[in-house]
Design an enzyme around this catalytic site. Sequence first.
Site, PDB file in Angstrom:
ATOM      1  N   ASP A  32      10.094 -12.761  -5.411  1.00  6.39           N
ATOM      2  CA  ASP A  32      10.675 -14.067  -5.082  1.00  6.39           C
ATOM      3  C   ASP A  32      10.614 -14.302  -3.575  1.00  6.39           C
ATOM      4  O   ASP A  32      10.735 -13.356  -2.789  1.00  6.39           O
ATOM      5  CB  ASP A  32      12.138 -14.100  -5.563  1.00  6.39           C
ATOM      6  CG  ASP A  32      12.681 -15.517  -5.636  1.00  6.39           C
ATOM      7  OD1 ASP A  32      11.899 -16.471  -5.475  1.00  6.39           O
ATOM      8  OD2 ASP A  32      13.900 -15.669  -5.864  1.00  6.39           O
ATOM      9  N   ASN A  80       7.032 -21.352 -14.788  1.00  4.85           N
ATOM     10  CA  ASN A  80       6.125 -21.644 -13.666  1.00  4.85           C
ATOM     11  C   ASN A  80       5.043 -22.683 -14.027  1.00  4.85           C
ATOM     12  O   ASN A  80       4.440 -23.281 -13.136  1.00  4.85           O
ATOM     13  CB  ASN A  80       5.459 -20.374 -13.135  1.00  4.85           C
ATOM     14  CG  ASN A  80       6.394 -19.462 -12.365  1.00  4.85           C
ATOM     15  OD1 ASN A  80       6.174 -18.263 -12.275  1.00  4.85           O
ATOM     16  ND2 ASN A  80       7.460 -20.022 -11.795  1.00  4.85           N
TER      17      ASN A  80
HETATM   18  C1  FPP Z   1       8.024 -16.611  -6.548  1.00  5.40           C
HETATM   19  O1  FPP Z   1       8.121 -17.191  -5.285  1.00  5.40           O
HETATM   20  C2  FPP Z   1       6.674 -16.083  -6.808  1.00  5.40           C
HETATM   21  C3  FPP Z   1       5.853 -16.509  -7.805  1.00  5.40           C
HETATM   22  C4  FPP Z   1       6.232 -17.583  -8.748  1.00  5.40           C
HETATM   23  C5  FPP Z   1       4.501 -15.982  -8.008  1.00  5.40           C
HETATM   24  C6  FPP Z   1       4.239 -14.584  -7.546  1.00  5.40           C
HETATM   25  C7  FPP Z   1       2.799 -14.436  -7.241  1.00  5.40           C
HETATM   26  C8  FPP Z   1       2.262 -13.644  -6.304  1.00  5.40           C
HETATM   27  C9  FPP Z   1       3.061 -12.708  -5.524  1.00  5.40           C
HETATM   28  C10 FPP Z   1       0.804 -13.648  -5.976  1.00  5.40           C
HETATM   29  C11 FPP Z   1      -0.123 -13.352  -7.088  1.00  5.40           C
HETATM   30  C12 FPP Z   1       0.269 -12.262  -8.004  1.00  5.40           C
HETATM   31  C13 FPP Z   1      -0.512 -11.236  -8.375  1.00  5.40           C
HETATM   32  C14 FPP Z   1      -0.028 -10.240  -9.356  1.00  5.40           C
HETATM   33  C15 FPP Z   1      -1.855 -11.053  -7.843  1.00  5.40           C
HETATM   34  P1  FPP Z   1       8.568 -18.714  -5.176  1.00  5.40           P
HETATM   35  O2  FPP Z   1       7.344 -19.532  -5.061  1.00  5.40           O
HETATM   36  O3  FPP Z   1       9.459 -19.077  -6.310  1.00  5.40           O
HETATM   37  O4  FPP Z   1       9.359 -18.666  -3.822  1.00  5.40           O
HETATM   38  P2  FPP Z   1      10.568 -19.601  -3.352  1.00  5.40           P
HETATM   39  O5  FPP Z   1      11.716 -19.326  -4.292  1.00  5.40           O
HETATM   40  O6  FPP Z   1      10.840 -19.152  -1.959  1.00  5.40           O
HETATM   41  O7  FPP Z   1      10.084 -21.015  -3.437  1.00  5.40           O
END
Ligand code: FPP
Length: 255
Positions: A32, A80
Amino acid sequence: MSAPGAESIARARHAAGLIDCAMPRHVAVIMDGNGRWARQRTLRRVMGHRRGVEAVRATVTSAAAVGIEYVTLYAFSTENWKRPQHEITVLMELLERFLHDELPTLLDNGIRLRAIGQVERLPASVRKSLQDTIAATAHGSGMELSLALSYGGRDELVAAMRSIAQSVANGSLAPEAISAADIQGGLYAPHLPDVDLVIRSAGEQRLSNFLPWQSIYAEFVTLEQLWPDIREEHIHQALHAFAKRQRRFGAVEDA
Ligand code: FPP
């Protein structure tokens, strides 16, 4: 394909100060804070995801090095899909690239890859890369890395209930005989042991529909760092925190 042997694991644990510490078998990670990381730098959200891949690499290799048996990463939830199409496209591209670029690292560490979730909803090219990488790593004798993709814990349980209902309807299972093992058997990966440790970054303390059945007795460790800033030291920090917890599974200490 060589998983780290006992000596190498002992060395890595020693270097991390984790010798004689209780270690989790199954670590689940909620990544996150990518969006916040980007916003703090006045970058677009997707830049946070791009940088987040480095944290994925650091997490996977550091967990394998200290001998964790199972790691499950929450890479893309069913929720998502509600994100802007551009962000979804970038996440799918990153995933596909990761599956390609990280294959040597997975092989070098004897890591077996698998996916859990509604994989059929992913774009065909991602499914193909996933199948190829899963097949290429199938004989790894080290850590098992599960990517939760289009994953939702309630959906997983609904699917398990449906399969039980079918068995009841066709007479092969009596309602009074339904057991926890039947529900476990209907999960995406029934062989995965219960989660011992959930790590979540960005200071948040929610499970967010991640492995609810498997996490009932999991210890929860929150890391304050945003996901793109997570490195080996933070994974070690979470393992230290886990080692200090007293796990009683609902029982008393000196029964
Ligand atoms: C949450 O941060 C993260 C995600 C929804 C996606 C995670 C993906 C990656 C780390 C990159 C690709 C993954 C792999 C396995 C190659 P958020 O966008 O919800 O952050 P925020 O809460 O700060 O907006």
